[in-house]
Motif scaffolding. Structure first.
Motif, PDB file in Angstrom:
ATOM      1  N   UNK A   1      86.004  -4.074 -36.760  1.00 50.36           N
ATOM      2  CA  UNK A   1      85.549  -2.688 -36.766  1.00 50.36           C
ATOM      3  C   UNK A   1      86.088  -1.939 -37.979  1.00 50.36           C
ATOM      4  N   UNK A   2      87.247  -2.354 -38.490  1.00 47.30           N
ATOM      5  CA  UNK A   2      87.816  -1.720 -39.676  1.00 47.30           C
ATOM      6  C   UNK A   2      86.934  -1.950 -40.899  1.00 47.30           C
ATOM      7  N   UNK A   3      86.394  -3.165 -41.019  1.00 44.68           N
ATOM      8  CA  UNK A   3      85.509  -3.464 -42.151  1.00 44.68           C
ATOM      9  C   UNK A   3      84.214  -2.675 -42.041  1.00 44.68           C
ATOM     10  N   UNK A   4      83.697  -2.543 -40.843  1.00 46.90           N
ATOM     11  CA  UNK A   4      82.477  -1.761 -40.658  1.00 46.90           C
ATOM     12  C   UNK A   4      82.682  -0.303 -41.003  1.00 46.90           C
ATOM     13  N   UNK A   5      83.792   0.260 -40.536  1.00 51.93           N
ATOM     14  CA  UNK A   5      84.077   1.667 -40.813  1.00 51.93           C
ATOM     15  C   UNK A   5      84.290   1.904 -42.300  1.00 51.93           C
ATOM     16  N   UNK A   6      84.928   0.968 -42.972  1.00 50.34           N
ATOM     17  CA  UNK A   6      85.173   1.109 -44.414  1.00 50.34           C
ATOM     18  C   UNK A   6      83.865   1.141 -45.195  1.00 50.34           C
ATOM     19  N   UNK A   7      82.882   0.339 -44.761  1.00 50.23           N
ATOM     20  CA  UNK A   7      81.588   0.320 -45.448  1.00 50.23           C
ATOM     21  C   UNK A   7      80.889   1.672 -45.324  1.00 50.23           C
ATOM     22  N   UNK A   8      80.910   2.268 -44.140  1.00 48.36           N
ATOM     23  CA  UNK A   8      80.311   3.588 -43.957  1.00 48.36           C
ATOM     24  C   UNK A   8      81.062   4.644 -44.760  1.00 48.36           C
ATOM     25  N   UNK A   9      82.389   4.536 -44.784  1.00 44.56           N
ATOM     26  CA  UNK A   9      83.193   5.510 -45.529  1.00 44.56           C
ATOM     27  C   UNK A   9      82.889   5.442 -47.016  1.00 44.56           C
ATOM     28  N   UNK A  10      82.697   4.244 -47.533  1.00 48.56           N
ATOM     29  CA  UNK A  10      82.386   4.079 -48.955  1.00 48.56           C
ATOM     30  C   UNK A  10      81.048   4.731 -49.292  1.00 48.56           C
ATOM     31  N   UNK A  11      80.082   4.573 -48.389  1.00 48.72           N
ATOM     32  CA  UNK A  11      78.777   5.192 -48.600  1.00 48.72           C
ATOM     33  C   UNK A  11      78.895   6.714 -48.584  1.00 48.72           C
TER      34      UNK A  11
END
Length: 285
Positions: A222-232
């Motif tokens: 879930x940390x990797x998923x959240x990081x991808x959204x945060x980068x966007x």
């Protein structure tokens, strides 16, 4: 209350270049779910065959092209994959070279001003593409112009990508007395089936089919998923980009936590997943 201000999504090519290498992983396979649903529309009404000539418009990392090439069509159809962002073109070309896609041509091209001749394609497809064009009407007009009479068009857009809710909630929590709302991009006139159908009809297409489908963002954690959204979000919100580093990081910490909470364990027992919703629209010329 909902604290948000929207503006037409319009990002310069260099931002897509920066994001290109993270794009496919960031969507976690959701784009593949969307493309498969779109291609099922084609199979029902205008099946792709060996003699088909296909345009993968705003191709990104060539998900449409890849899905078509794995469908067992022999010999393979000719596909023209184009994108405005050089970063996306480079990724698509790397897949072409690695996969030996001899029937695929990859070019950098503005979807609002295609250099293809009139009535070239049997199938014109833009998945998560034309709805982000600065002038989506020009994009659809170019798809219409370059499609053969009787040809098939397919486009997709987001209905609910989930992250804006987390962004608004985080903003309201950290800035309860803010006089200005957080500015988030909007996908104008493409976020509900009725408008999607209207857009294709106004562009001249007929026999339009539209549906909202679930698609799954699958991530190892879930940390990797959240990081991808945060980068966007860092790239697309003028509000977020205007903050100093400390404010931005405080916001992102809370934002990522809300996104993490949206993920649940994958049904296959590997990693985590987040259900999003997309609109699949197709028609004929």
């Amino acid at each position: 209350m909902t604290t948000a201000q929207t503006e037409k999504l319009s990002m310069p090519s260099e931002i897509f270049d920066e994001m290109a290498r993270k794009y496919k992983n960031g969507l976690g396979g959701a784009q593949n779910d969307i493309v498969r649903a779109l291609l099922s529309h084609s199979k029902e009404r205008h099946p792709i065959k060996s003699d088909s000539i296909i345009h993968d418009n705003a191709c990104g990392p060539a998900v449409v092209t890849s899905e078509i090439l794995t469908r067992g069509i022999d010999p393979l159809p000719h596909i023209f994959a184009t994108d405005y962002a050089q970063g996306m073109v480079e990724i698509a070309n790397s897949y072409k070279e690695r996969g030996g896609w001899d029937t695929v041509s990859v070019q950098q091209m503005d979807g609002q001003a295609l250099s293809f001749e009139d009535e070239k394609f049997t199938h014109s497809i833009s998945s998560l593409g034309v709805f982000m064009f600065p002038d989506d009407k020009k994009g659809l007009a170019e798809m219409y112009r370059t499609l053969k009479p009787g040809g098939w068009v397919g486009v997709t857009s987001w209905s609910d990508v989930r992250w804006p809710t987390a962004a608004i909630s985080t903003y309201e929590k950290l800035f309860p007395d803010a006089k200005e709302p957080i500015i988030l991009p909007q996908v104008k006139n493409w976020m509900d089936p009725e408008n999607c159908q209207k857009n294709l009809r106004q562009a001249g297409f007929h026999s339009i089919k539209v549906e909202t489908i679930p698609c799954i963002n699958r991530q190892p954690t879930k940390e990797m998923g959240a990081s991808a959204f945060a980068e966007f979000l860092r790239h697309v919100s003028p509000t977020v980009k205007s903050w100093d580093d400390q404010t931005r990081e405080e916001f992102m910490l809370s934002f990522r936590q809300l996104i993490e909470d949206m993920y649940s364990p994958s049904t296959n027992g590997s990693g985590v997943e987040l259900t999003m919703y997309a609109i699949v629209t197709s028609g004929s010329k």
